[in-house]
Design a protein around this motif. Structure first.
Motif, PDB file in Angstrom:
ATOM      1  N   PRO A  50       0.789  -1.158  -0.057  1.00 13.04           N
ATOM      2  CA  PRO A  50       0.020   0.117  -0.023  1.00 13.04           C
ATOM      3  C   PRO A  50       0.985   1.327   0.137  1.00 13.04           C
ATOM      4  N   THR A  51       0.292   2.214  -0.493  1.00  7.25           N
ATOM      5  CA  THR A  51       0.951   3.697  -0.521  1.00  7.25           C
ATOM      6  C   THR A  51       0.265   4.250   0.613  1.00  7.25           C
ATOM      7  N   THR A  52       1.319   4.829   1.338  1.00 10.71           N
ATOM      8  CA  THR A  52       0.953   5.928   2.641  1.00 10.71           C
ATOM      9  C   THR A  52       1.715   7.045   2.380  1.00 10.71           C
ATOM     10  N   VAL A  53       1.057   8.347   2.948  1.00 12.04           N
ATOM     11  CA  VAL A  53       1.641   9.407   2.915  1.00 12.04           C
ATOM     12  C   VAL A  53       1.962  10.039   4.355  1.00 12.04           C
ATOM     13  N   ASP A  54       3.128  10.363   4.604  1.00 11.29           N
ATOM     14  CA  ASP A  54       3.428  10.571   5.907  1.00 11.29           C
ATOM     15  C   ASP A  54       3.531  11.916   6.142  1.00 11.29           C
ATOM     16  N   GLU A  55       2.859  12.964   5.895  1.00  6.81           N
ATOM     17  CA  GLU A  55       2.825  14.285   5.768  1.00  6.81           C
ATOM     18  C   GLU A  55       1.281  15.040   6.166  1.00  6.81           C
ATOM     19  N   PRO A  56       1.223  15.991   6.775  1.00  7.50           N
ATOM     20  CA  PRO A  56      -0.001  16.597   7.065  1.00  7.50           C
ATOM     21  C   PRO A  56      -0.811  16.845   5.702  1.00  7.50           C
ATOM     22  N   LEU A  57      -2.256  16.406   5.547  1.00 11.36           N
ATOM     23  CA  LEU A  57      -3.068  16.693   4.693  1.00 11.36           C
ATOM     24  C   LEU A  57      -4.288  17.251   5.133  1.00 11.36           C
ATOM     25  N   VAL A  58      -4.597  18.731   4.585  1.00  7.33           N
ATOM     26  CA  VAL A  58      -5.490  19.465   5.090  1.00  7.33           C
ATOM     27  C   VAL A  58      -6.719  19.474   3.919  1.00  7.33           C
ATOM     28  N   LEU A  59      -7.778  18.792   4.242  1.00  7.91           N
ATOM     29  CA  LEU A  59      -8.869  18.670   3.041  1.00  7.91           C
ATOM     30  C   LEU A  59      -9.989  19.558   3.209  1.00  7.91           C
ATOM     31  N   SER A  60     -10.291  20.441   2.411  1.00  6.44           N
ATOM     32  CA  SER A  60     -11.195  21.563   2.474  1.00  6.44           C
ATOM     33  C   SER A  60     -12.246  21.474   1.596  1.00  6.44           C
ATOM     34  N   GLY A  61     -13.596  21.232   1.793  1.00  2.41           N
ATOM     35  CA  GLY A  61     -14.473  21.314   0.643  1.00  2.41           C
ATOM     36  C   GLY A  61     -15.040  19.881   0.260  1.00  2.41           C
ATOM     37  N   ALA A  62     -15.672  19.817  -0.623  1.00  2.00           N
ATOM     38  CA  ALA A  62     -16.558  18.632  -1.017  1.00  2.00           C
ATOM     39  C   ALA A  62     -15.892  17.584  -2.100  1.00  2.00           C
ATOM     40  N   GLY A  63     -14.518  18.280  -2.476  1.00  2.00           N
ATOM     41  CA  GLY A  63     -13.932  17.228  -3.367  1.00  2.00           C
ATOM     42  C   GLY A  63     -14.259  17.460  -4.817  1.00  2.00           C
ATOM     43  N   THR A  64     -14.219  16.640  -5.750  1.00  2.00           N
ATOM     44  CA  THR A  64     -14.535  16.563  -7.177  1.00  2.00           C
ATOM     45  C   THR A  64     -15.671  15.934  -7.402  1.00  2.00           C
TER      46      THR A  64
END
Length: 85
Positions: free
Chosen positions: A56-70
């Motif tokens: 699996p791919t993992t991301v080890d950094e902050p992800l800020v999600l804002s809004g409803a996406g696409t």
């Protein structure tokens, strides 16, 4: 935009303002613990993907999600698919 390589040298802030960024490497968005993070705004998405389901791919950094996406226009549904896939 598909990011499949190791971008450990990139330590800047990533902003996804529209469309989809696909990360297919653990360091596609920057080095482990060394990047400023990724901000995903409304009408944008980050897709964490892998070529090998056993690794699996993992991301080890902050992800800020804002809004409803696409919206899902690829499958023709036009439904919102979210900011993180």
């Amino acid at each position: 935009l598909r990011l499949s390589g190791d971008n450990s040298a990139y330590t800047g802030l990533t902003q996804v303002l529209g469309g989809v960024v696909e990360a297919r490497n653990n360091r596609a968005l920057g080095p482990v613990g060394g990047a400023l993070g990724t901000i995903v705004t409304d009408q944008a998405a980050v897709w964490i993907a892998t070529d090998d389901p056993a690794v699996p791919t993992t991301v080890d950094e902050p992800l800020v999600l804002s809004g409803a996406g696409t919206l899902d226009m690829e499958n023709g549904t036009g439904l919102n698919t979210g900011a993180l896939r």
